[in-house]
Every structure is written in C-alpha cells, then in structure tokens.
Design a protein around this motif. Structure first.
Motif, PDB file in Angstrom:
ATOM      1  N   GLY A   1     123.184  22.255  46.569  1.00  0.00           N
ATOM      2  CA  GLY A   1     123.875  20.976  46.556  1.00  0.00           C
ATOM      3  C   GLY A   1     124.536  20.814  47.914  1.00  0.00           C
ATOM      4  N   GLY A   2     125.831  20.515  47.920  1.00  0.00           N
ATOM      5  CA  GLY A   2     126.519  20.270  49.178  1.00  0.00           C
ATOM      6  C   GLY A   2     127.137  21.497  49.807  1.00  0.00           C
ATOM      7  N   VAL A   3     128.464  21.530  49.861  1.00  0.00           N
ATOM      8  CA  VAL A   3     129.191  22.495  50.685  1.00  0.00           C
ATOM      9  C   VAL A   3     128.842  23.958  50.380  1.00  0.00           C
ATOM     10  CG1 VAL A   3     131.474  23.230  51.434  1.00  0.00           C
ATOM     11  CG2 VAL A   3     131.074  20.855  50.863  1.00  0.00           C
ATOM     12  N   GLY A   4     128.981  24.372  49.113  1.00  0.00           N
ATOM     13  CA  GLY A   4     128.740  25.773  48.774  1.00  0.00           C
ATOM     14  C   GLY A   4     127.308  26.175  49.086  1.00  0.00           C
ATOM     15  N   GLY A   5     126.376  25.325  48.704  1.00  0.00           N
ATOM     16  CA  GLY A   5     124.970  25.585  48.984  1.00  0.00           C
ATOM     17  C   GLY A   5     124.693  25.666  50.464  1.00  0.00           C
ATOM     18  N   ALA A   6     125.310  24.773  51.214  1.00  0.00           N
ATOM     19  CA  ALA A   6     125.088  24.737  52.663  1.00  0.00           C
ATOM     20  C   ALA A   6     125.560  26.019  53.329  1.00  0.00           C
ATOM     21  CB  ALA A   6     125.811  23.531  53.258  1.00  0.00           C
ATOM     22  N   LYS A   7     126.674  26.571  52.839  1.00  0.00           N
ATOM     23  CA  LYS A   7     127.214  27.800  53.441  1.00  0.00           C
ATOM     24  C   LYS A   7     126.228  28.954  53.298  1.00  0.00           C
ATOM     25  CE  LYS A   7     132.109  26.739  52.798  1.00  0.00           C
ATOM     26  NZ  LYS A   7     133.314  26.967  51.995  1.00  0.00           N
ATOM     27  N   LEU A   8     125.708  29.132  52.093  1.00  0.00           N
ATOM     28  CA  LEU A   8     124.755  30.227  51.895  1.00  0.00           C
ATOM     29  C   LEU A   8     123.450  29.947  52.642  1.00  0.00           C
ATOM     30  CD1 LEU A   8     124.023  32.932  50.738  1.00  0.00           C
ATOM     31  CD2 LEU A   8     123.335  31.802  48.602  1.00  0.00           C
ATOM     32  N   ALA A   9     123.033  28.680  52.627  1.00  0.00           N
ATOM     33  CA  ALA A   9     121.810  28.320  53.349  1.00  0.00           C
ATOM     34  C   ALA A   9     121.941  28.675  54.825  1.00  0.00           C
ATOM     35  CB  ALA A   9     121.521  26.824  53.185  1.00  0.00           C
ATOM     36  N   GLN A  10     123.134  28.461  55.368  1.00  0.00           N
ATOM     37  CA  GLN A  10     123.347  28.804  56.770  1.00  0.00           C
ATOM     38  C   GLN A  10     123.198  30.312  57.007  1.00  0.00           C
ATOM     39  OE1 GLN A  10     127.302  28.239  58.363  1.00  0.00           O
ATOM     40  NE2 GLN A  10     126.501  27.707  60.393  1.00  0.00           N
ATOM     41  N   GLY A  11     123.766  31.104  56.091  1.00  0.00           N
ATOM     42  CA  GLY A  11     123.619  32.556  56.202  1.00  0.00           C
ATOM     43  C   GLY A  11     122.158  32.973  56.153  1.00  0.00           C
ATOM     44  N   LEU A  12     121.413  32.416  55.199  1.00  0.00           N
ATOM     45  CA  LEU A  12     119.988  32.737  55.078  1.00  0.00           C
ATOM     46  C   LEU A  12     119.216  32.311  56.331  1.00  0.00           C
ATOM     47  CD1 LEU A  12     119.552  31.590  51.351  1.00  0.00           C
ATOM     48  CD2 LEU A  12     119.326  33.974  52.173  1.00  0.00           C
ATOM     49  N   ALA A  13     119.586  31.147  56.872  1.00  0.00           N
ATOM     50  CA  ALA A  13     118.881  30.623  58.048  1.00  0.00           C
ATOM     51  C   ALA A  13     119.139  31.465  59.291  1.00  0.00           C
ATOM     52  CB  ALA A  13     119.294  29.169  58.295  1.00  0.00           C
ATOM     53  N   GLU A  14     120.274  32.162  59.304  1.00  0.00           N
ATOM     54  CA  GLU A  14     120.574  33.024  60.445  1.00  0.00           C
ATOM     55  C   GLU A  14     119.657  34.241  60.478  1.00  0.00           C
ATOM     56  OE1 GLU A  14     123.102  33.013  62.998  1.00  0.00           O
ATOM     57  OE2 GLU A  14     123.300  30.889  62.495  1.00  0.00           O
TER      58      GLU A  14
END
Lengths: 310, 310
Positions: free
Chosen positions: A8-21
């Motif tokens: 979804g939004g904020v929480g999902g985006a945070k983990l997505a950023q970690g995975l993308a790193e």
C-alpha cells in the motif's frame, strides 16, 4: 531469486525501499494498491503508487508520509484563498505528477505505462506495478457518515468514523494490471509488506487470479501491527471495530492460510496461537524500520528466510 | 451611464482596467471571449477571462501578457522534468485558478458563476462575463499544419503559420452567457476594446443575438492597429494574410457598419477612407496605453465621446 512485493502506501514503501536496495531491478516488482486512487480538481491521484515511487526515488517526505520532501505549496495556498477544499494537501512538485498522469491517461495511456515512464524520470529502476489499469475504488461504510470514498474517510475525516465494511467498486470486473499476474507467476516468493490488510492488500488479493496465484507461492508477511498498534494509520482501530484484538495473530487470521511466514516484533510473541505456530513460520525480529539501514537489514532477513525455503 | 465592453486578452484587459477605474461596478460589464479556452493536463483553461480578471485585480504579469506577476514555476519545472508538453507555461498561483475552475465546472457550476466567484475572491468587483457558458472553441486553418486548436496556433506555434480561415466550433448552438444579452440590452453604449477582431471579438459577435443587439447601440471601437502594427499578437499579420493592409480602415471594414466611432492614432489618420469619414466618427488620440494613467485617460476620453452621443 525473483520477488514480488504487495504494498500500500507508507509502510509498504519502506520495506519496498529496503528490498530495492538489495535486489536487482529484474528481481523485484512491487505491486501497488490503486483502490485509494481518486479524482480531485479534475486530476487523477494515485496516493499509494506515488508514495512507493517517491520513496524508491528517495524524494518522499519522511515527516508527513505523503508528498515530496521540501515541496512548496504555492498552488495549494492560492487554492485556499479561493475557498477550495483543502483537506487533501497538494505540493507544487507533487502536483506535476498528478497533472502529467492525468494528461497521459486522457491520451489513452495505461496507468502501468505511465507509472513506468514516471519512475524512469524519477530515477526508479525497479518495477512499480499498479495492481490494475482499470478503475477500482475503495469505499468505507461508516457508522457516522454512511459510505465514504476512501480518501474522504482517510484524509478528510482522519479515519475517525467507525468502519462497518469496505467496498471495492469495480473489483469484480477489473483485470489485474498488464504485468501483475505474469510477475506473480514468475516470482519465487511473495512478500506482503507491512501495509493495511483491509484497504491496501485486500484490493490486490481480490483481483481475478491474484489470490490463487499467490497461494502457490511461498508467502512472507511483515506484521503491520506492533505491540497492539499500527505504526501509522487506522489498522489497529479497524481490527477493534471488527471485534478483533489488534495483533499479528489477527493479521494471520485475516490472511486465512495465505501466509507461510510472518515476521513479528519479539514482544508480540505471546499473542500467537499454538495453531498458528504449528502451521506457519513465526520469525521474531525488529520490524520497525524508520530509517534506510533498518529497511535494508529487514529486507536481508526476509531474503534469507525465503532462500532457506526455496 | 452603463457600458458593456467586449474584450479578448491583453489589449482588452488594459482598456477594461481603465474603464473599471472610473465606472462603478454597476455601470461596467466586460464580456470576454472564451473561444481560446482549452483543456490542458485535464484542466479547463480560459486565457482571456484570466487575463481580464488578473488585470482588473492588479496581479497580471505586465511583462509576459499572461499569468500572474511574480508567480513561481515549481510545478511547471517538475512537469518539464517528466518530459511533459511545455509550450503553455503554467505558474503555480495561476494553476490554482485552473484547478478550482475545473473542480467547480465538474460540480456543474457555470463558467459565469465561477468567474463571478473567483473575481470576488481576487477583489474584482466589476462584472466579468464569459461570452458563453457553453463550449465554443476557436480553430485556425493554417497553410502549414492544417486546422489547429487556437492555443496551439497561438502559443505552441507562436502564430507563425499562415492563416486561411477561422472556425468557431459550437458557436451556432451556443447561447450567450447567462447575463450577456441582458447586459448588452441594458447598456447605453458598447465599447469594442483594442482586441483582435478575428479571434477575440468575432466569436462574441457570432453568438446568437449579440450582433443584432449591439447594432442598436452606440458602438465605439479602439483600433487594435497602430502604425500598421498590432501592439501585441498576430493581428497585422492576419490582415496581410487575408489581403488587407493592416490599418484602422481595415478594422472599420472588418466590423461592417457595426461601429459608430473609432479611436485611432493621429498618425493613422491618412489611412481612413472618405467614405468611412462621412459615415462614422473618427477620434484621434493616444491609444497606446501601457500604464494605468494612460488607460484611465483613454477611458475618460471614451466616456466623454459616448456622453455627447447620448
């Protein structure tokens, strides 16, 4: 190892950023809820897609949970002088996203293609896939105001009304976005990000073929509940309104056998039923990830958990 | 003495401002061309209405002829980073006008009511009346590119293509705006501002009942041509493309017996035919009005000329 993340939004985006790193662009796709999308001032706004894209681009505003860091509000201030609705704040740079998306949609481009194009322009190389290119809209049936469009419930009324149920208008007719099923089929595991199960993840799961496809995969979920509370947003309140104690157990129950592994805060261990313990993997770790170091660390743990399952 | 002024963008707005400095709000209405209106990024943009409103509000950008003085371009700069069309510049504060107008139109409000509302918010107390509440759009048939929407001809192609003809789509079906005919009928005289006859005034005159109503009034026109040139825009070029020498005489001929008095630059006196001299009043004066003092002075002369006729 190919990963599909649902967010979804904020929480999902945070983990997505970690995975993308950690993961190459070819190995990570983030499928994002579009049930929150709405039209405002004639513009098509896709809040969760924007939050994910801005976070991956490193330009998200960390303080607000929406919009772009250090954005200005010239237009918004002028709008308020006209007496225009001011419950949904629009930053000047953020506005460009809505304007260009609206223009391209009017030209007949799909939300998937538009998101791809805008991600490239923002320097985001991983795939951000809107869950559908068709119009699905989340409505909240509330005790106080009856049925509200999601953004009104969420932003205008600050999720204060009591939820009775959710309605995803158009979900039965909508096809998943162009690459969504293909991406899920080709993935080795699915990560359900710490997003709101009711209004962020359920719309994705409700799309034709999505739940069935995911069921055949190793599915790992990060609990969006810590110590009885949501990190952000109305999730704990929603669980209570539906008669459940907000806990990782409620999250497990909500996903009804879909999840093979859940990551929870160590302090929440006592909340998990013995039945859940015997049927899925419970992994205790720090799941609060306010900074990039924490996000990368959690992403690594997730990938390790997946790796030992495959 | 009640005056109705017909205006397009910049030139019309300047004289309208002069008139508004002298006349009470009850005694002046400015009927504005909406043929230039268009949709861009999903927003409804009404360039002539905006120019008139901004000029009357004292916030128009005097250097550009469009937009708001000291406006910023945060959104526009971000749009260009997305590779969005950048031929129509959108200032941040100006954008609020387009957003709020679009929102109110979507709610079913008329352009007349919206313009009234926004004028009040901008501190404009005189009536600015869009010529129609229906959609009329000016198209230019050009030698080089075929038929172009007006803003593309005017802004994108900087009026370089050669004009063959103009088309006002929707004009035959469109009713004049709510108060337009009533205002014209109730006026003691009509002032045709120094706007482009082809693309700013002709659309207004082409609306049902407008030309017939104006014919019964004392009509005074300020020449939009000085020394063979337009002060701004493509008018002189258009006259040449249609085979006319750009001069006040060409303006008189264009309006075909509608005008009872024309204000021209003294140096253009030699251009007027003896036929015109015998049929209408020719008043020589300084018609270049870059500053507010000049606008007020010209407006006073106009009102004096009208007063002696009534």
């Amino acid at each position: 190892m190919k990963i599909a993340a649902l967010a979804g939004g904020v929480g999902g985006a945070k983990l997505a950023q970690g995975l993308a790193e950690i993961l190459n662009p070819a190995d990570l796709s983030i499928i994002v809820n579009t049930g929150d999308d709405f039209e405002h001032f004639g513009l098509y706004i896709s809040p969760d897609v924007d939050t994910v894209c801005y976070t991956l681009a490193g330009i998200a505003n960390p303080d607000t949970g929406w919009g772009i860091a250090a954005d200005t509000f010239q237009t918004f201030t002028a709008l308020t002088r006209f007496g225009a609705p001011n419950w949904f704040k629009l930053g000047d740079i953020d506005l460009a996203t809505h304007l260009e998306r609206t223009r391209l949609l009017d030209q007949g481009e799909s939300l998937t293609n538009i998101t791809h194009h805008m991600c490239r322009k923002l320097g985001v190389t991983h795939s951000v896939l809107p869950m559908t290119d068709e119009r699905v809209s989340t409505w909240v049936d509330t005790e106080e105001f009856g049925i509200l469009p999601f953004q009104e419930y969420f932003v205008k009324y600050r999720f204060e009304p009591k939820c009775k149920s959710f309605l995803f208008k158009g979900i039965d007719e909508a096809e998943p976005g162009e690459q969504v099923l293909e991406t899920l089929i080709g993935s080795d595991a699915v990560v359900i990000c710490p997003s709101n199960p009711f209004v962020s993840i359920d719309p994705i799961l409700a799309l034709k073929g999505v739940r069935e496809t995911i069921k055949r995969k190793f599915v790992l979920c990060v609990s969006p509940i810590i110590g009885g509370n949501a990190i952000k947003g109305p999730l704990a309140k929603m669980f209570l309104e539906f008669g459940y104690q907000p806990s990782p157990q409620a999250v497990i129950d909500h996903y009804q056998g879909l999840v093979d592994c859940i990551l929870i805060d160590p302090d929440d261990n006592g909340e998990i039923s013995s039945e859940a313990r015997s049927s899925i993997m419970i992994h205790e770790t720090e799941i609060l990830i306010p900074d990039i170091a924490g996000r990368v660390r959690l992403a690594k743990e997730i990938l390790d958990l997946i790796r030992i399952q495959l």
